[in-house]
Design a protein around this motif. Sequence first.
Motif, PDB file in Angstrom:
ATOM      1  N   PRO A  58       8.032 -85.519 -56.403  1.00  0.00           N
ATOM      2  CA  PRO A  58       6.949 -84.901 -57.177  1.00  0.00           C
ATOM      3  C   PRO A  58       6.861 -85.482 -58.585  1.00  0.00           C
ATOM      4  O   PRO A  58       7.883 -85.751 -59.222  1.00  0.00           O
ATOM      5  CB  PRO A  58       7.333 -83.414 -57.220  1.00  0.00           C
ATOM      6  N   GLN A  59       5.638 -85.699 -59.046  1.00  0.00           N
ATOM      7  CA  GLN A  59       5.407 -86.230 -60.377  1.00  0.00           C
ATOM      8  C   GLN A  59       4.859 -85.143 -61.293  1.00  0.00           C
ATOM      9  O   GLN A  59       4.188 -84.214 -60.844  1.00  0.00           O
ATOM     10  CB  GLN A  59       4.426 -87.401 -60.318  1.00  0.00           C
ATOM     11  N   GLU A  60       5.106 -85.291 -62.572  1.00  0.00           N
ATOM     12  CA  GLU A  60       4.683 -84.272 -63.537  1.00  0.00           C
ATOM     13  C   GLU A  60       3.164 -84.126 -63.583  1.00  0.00           C
ATOM     14  O   GLU A  60       2.639 -83.037 -63.743  1.00  0.00           O
ATOM     15  CB  GLU A  60       5.212 -84.628 -64.935  1.00  0.00           C
ATOM     16  N   ASN A  61       2.455 -85.234 -63.457  1.00  0.00           N
ATOM     17  CA  ASN A  61       0.990 -85.205 -63.571  1.00  0.00           C
ATOM     18  C   ASN A  61       0.292 -85.181 -62.210  1.00  0.00           C
ATOM     19  O   ASN A  61      -0.823 -85.647 -62.061  1.00  0.00           O
ATOM     20  CB  ASN A  61       0.501 -86.404 -64.375  1.00  0.00           C
ATOM     21  N   ASP A  62       0.958 -84.654 -61.209  1.00  0.00           N
ATOM     22  CA  ASP A  62       0.418 -84.602 -59.845  1.00  0.00           C
ATOM     23  C   ASP A  62      -0.762 -83.636 -59.777  1.00  0.00           C
ATOM     24  O   ASP A  62      -0.598 -82.418 -59.890  1.00  0.00           O
ATOM     25  CB  ASP A  62       1.523 -84.161 -58.880  1.00  0.00           C
ATOM     26  N   LYS A  63      -1.954 -84.168 -59.572  1.00  0.00           N
ATOM     27  CA  LYS A  63      -3.148 -83.326 -59.555  1.00  0.00           C
ATOM     28  C   LYS A  63      -3.248 -82.478 -58.284  1.00  0.00           C
ATOM     29  O   LYS A  63      -4.055 -81.544 -58.223  1.00  0.00           O
ATOM     30  CB  LYS A  63      -4.403 -84.179 -59.709  1.00  0.00           C
ATOM     31  N   LEU A 109      -1.987 -77.798 -54.249  1.00  0.00           N
ATOM     32  CA  LEU A 109      -2.162 -77.879 -52.798  1.00  0.00           C
ATOM     33  C   LEU A 109      -0.810 -77.987 -52.101  1.00  0.00           C
ATOM     34  O   LEU A 109      -0.596 -77.397 -51.042  1.00  0.00           O
ATOM     35  CB  LEU A 109      -3.019 -79.090 -52.428  1.00  0.00           C
ATOM     36  N   ARG A 110       0.088 -78.757 -52.694  1.00  0.00           N
ATOM     37  CA  ARG A 110       1.435 -78.892 -52.125  1.00  0.00           C
ATOM     38  C   ARG A 110       2.122 -77.531 -52.055  1.00  0.00           C
ATOM     39  O   ARG A 110       2.786 -77.199 -51.080  1.00  0.00           O
ATOM     40  CB  ARG A 110       2.278 -79.853 -52.969  1.00  0.00           C
ATOM     41  N   LYS A 111       1.964 -76.755 -53.109  1.00  0.00           N
ATOM     42  CA  LYS A 111       2.601 -75.440 -53.165  1.00  0.00           C
ATOM     43  C   LYS A 111       2.057 -74.529 -52.072  1.00  0.00           C
ATOM     44  O   LYS A 111       2.813 -73.847 -51.374  1.00  0.00           O
ATOM     45  CB  LYS A 111       2.382 -74.807 -54.539  1.00  0.00           C
ATOM     46  N   ILE A 112       0.741 -74.525 -51.911  1.00  0.00           N
ATOM     47  CA  ILE A 112       0.119 -73.690 -50.870  1.00  0.00           C
ATOM     48  C   ILE A 112       0.600 -74.137 -49.493  1.00  0.00           C
ATOM     49  O   ILE A 112       0.979 -73.311 -48.651  1.00  0.00           O
ATOM     50  CB  ILE A 112      -1.420 -73.777 -50.953  1.00  0.00           C
ATOM     51  N   ALA A 113       0.594 -75.469 -49.265  1.00  0.00           N
ATOM     52  CA  ALA A 113       0.993 -75.999 -47.954  1.00  0.00           C
ATOM     53  C   ALA A 113       2.454 -75.696 -47.645  1.00  0.00           C
ATOM     54  O   ALA A 113       2.793 -75.273 -46.532  1.00  0.00           O
ATOM     55  CB  ALA A 113       0.742 -77.507 -47.912  1.00  0.00           C
ATOM     56  N   LEU A 114       3.327 -75.892 -48.630  1.00  0.00           N
ATOM     57  CA  LEU A 114       4.758 -75.671 -48.407  1.00  0.00           C
ATOM     58  C   LEU A 114       5.101 -74.206 -48.160  1.00  0.00           C
ATOM     59  O   LEU A 114       6.151 -73.897 -47.592  1.00  0.00           O
ATOM     60  CB  LEU A 114       5.564 -76.192 -49.605  1.00  0.00           C
ATOM     61  N   ASN A 115       4.230 -73.328 -48.583  1.00  0.00           N
ATOM     62  CA  ASN A 115       4.472 -71.903 -48.352  1.00  0.00           C
ATOM     63  C   ASN A 115       3.927 -71.418 -47.021  1.00  0.00           C
ATOM     64  O   ASN A 115       4.021 -70.222 -46.717  1.00  0.00           O
ATOM     65  CB  ASN A 115       3.895 -71.081 -49.512  1.00  0.00           C
ATOM     66  N   LEU A 152      11.913 -81.592 -54.419  1.00  0.00           N
ATOM     67  CA  LEU A 152      10.844 -80.707 -53.945  1.00  0.00           C
ATOM     68  C   LEU A 152      11.304 -79.252 -53.950  1.00  0.00           C
ATOM     69  O   LEU A 152      10.550 -78.344 -54.333  1.00  0.00           O
ATOM     70  CB  LEU A 152      10.391 -81.122 -52.545  1.00  0.00           C
ATOM     71  N   ILE A 153      12.543 -79.027 -53.532  1.00  0.00           N
ATOM     72  CA  ILE A 153      13.100 -77.666 -53.534  1.00  0.00           C
ATOM     73  C   ILE A 153      13.216 -77.147 -54.965  1.00  0.00           C
ATOM     74  O   ILE A 153      12.893 -75.986 -55.254  1.00  0.00           O
ATOM     75  CB  ILE A 153      14.477 -77.645 -52.830  1.00  0.00           C
ATOM     76  N   GLU A 154      13.657 -78.027 -55.859  1.00  0.00           N
ATOM     77  CA  GLU A 154      13.787 -77.645 -57.272  1.00  0.00           C
ATOM     78  C   GLU A 154      12.435 -77.231 -57.855  1.00  0.00           C
ATOM     79  O   GLU A 154      12.347 -76.290 -58.643  1.00  0.00           O
ATOM     80  CB  GLU A 154      14.360 -78.819 -58.062  1.00  0.00           C
ATOM     81  N   LYS A 155      11.374 -77.921 -57.434  1.00  0.00           N
ATOM     82  CA  LYS A 155      10.047 -77.646 -57.989  1.00  0.00           C
ATOM     83  C   LYS A 155       9.367 -76.457 -57.324  1.00  0.00           C
ATOM     84  O   LYS A 155       8.715 -75.655 -58.001  1.00  0.00           O
ATOM     85  CB  LYS A 155       9.154 -78.880 -57.854  1.00  0.00           C
ATOM     86  N   TYR A 156       9.528 -76.323 -56.006  1.00  0.00           N
ATOM     87  CA  TYR A 156       8.769 -75.317 -55.272  1.00  0.00           C
ATOM     88  C   TYR A 156       9.605 -74.134 -54.774  1.00  0.00           C
ATOM     89  O   TYR A 156       9.063 -73.213 -54.178  1.00  0.00           O
ATOM     90  CB  TYR A 156       8.034 -75.972 -54.100  1.00  0.00           C
ATOM     91  N   GLY A 157      10.911 -74.181 -54.994  1.00  0.00           N
ATOM     92  CA  GLY A 157      11.739 -73.035 -54.659  1.00  0.00           C
ATOM     93  C   GLY A 157      12.571 -73.208 -53.398  1.00  0.00           C
ATOM     94  O   GLY A 157      12.218 -73.962 -52.487  1.00  0.00           O
ATOM     95  N   GLN A 158      13.680 -72.468 -53.330  1.00  0.00           N
ATOM     96  CA  GLN A 158      14.620 -72.556 -52.218  1.00  0.00           C
ATOM     97  C   GLN A 158      13.991 -72.124 -50.896  1.00  0.00           C
ATOM     98  O   GLN A 158      14.433 -72.540 -49.819  1.00  0.00           O
ATOM     99  CB  GLN A 158      15.852 -71.699 -52.515  1.00  0.00           C
TER     100      GLN A 158
END
Length: 281
Positions: free
Chosen positions: A46-51, A55-61, A78-84
């Motif tokens: 994941p990049q800081e400026n990822d536009k 969408l990634r967050k919605i999909a991963l959930n 990815l786990i660090e950014k979007y959660g365990q």
Amino acid sequence: FFMSLKTVLKAKKGDCIICWKTFSGMVAAILAKKDQRVISLNWLTPQENDKWSFLRKIALNKNNIRVGVNSLKTKEQLIEKYGQDVADRIFYVPDVPEKDYSFEKIGGERNNYCFTGGINNRDWKVVYQTAKDLTKHKFVCAASEKYFKETMKGTELPLNMKCYFDLSSNEYYEKLKKAYLMVLPLKDERVAGLINVIKAMEFGVLPLTSKNEAIEQYYPEKLREVLQFEMGNVETLKEKIEELYSISEETYAGYIEELRTHLIKHFTSDAAIDCIIKQIR
């Protein structure tokens, strides 16, 4: 978007939808029914400026998605950014060639230059400074003209450095095939250039890359220190280039054989397919 929508609408109850492109996989996961499994491949660090982060967050959930990454480090990030909670939805699948390996004869026609090519995460400033200092060696590069010129901002290249822009795949690989070394300097820990590493091994060209957890898996342990240099460190890259230019033809060929043996043992299409099948079952 429309391809993902069309695929989801055509899919039946219990079907598994496999998406090669990350964006298509995200859209498919969001649109898919609960009883449809989505395998989304090629997720990168994941990049800081990822536009598309939202969408990634919605999909991963979504419980029905499984995300393929080519590095365990990327999974951690990815786990660090979007959660365990998303950990069980992310799996490792190695980068492998589209077809079976086609190894060319070692010691074929080769020119005496270092090749660097590609777009993502390439550190062109390191290549430039290395070429500027190692005037007795030639450097051939293949890059996106827009990205290269934005990065270098009008810097005049040294006489021993030649850059070709926007080559076709055939032209690109022809430059790589004729090199003495394939040099891959990365700007950060994001995984990039693995196809170049694999192609170099197929062509019988030694790869020399920035230290990177994902890339080093493609080297047998005894060659990792030989074929990797400290990221962003021009001095260690220069030292490695000089060392590799000084080895005998027999040693060069021996390194290639060891790399190919390791590749066949650990990074085949069957290994990648097995990783994906486990996520479908």
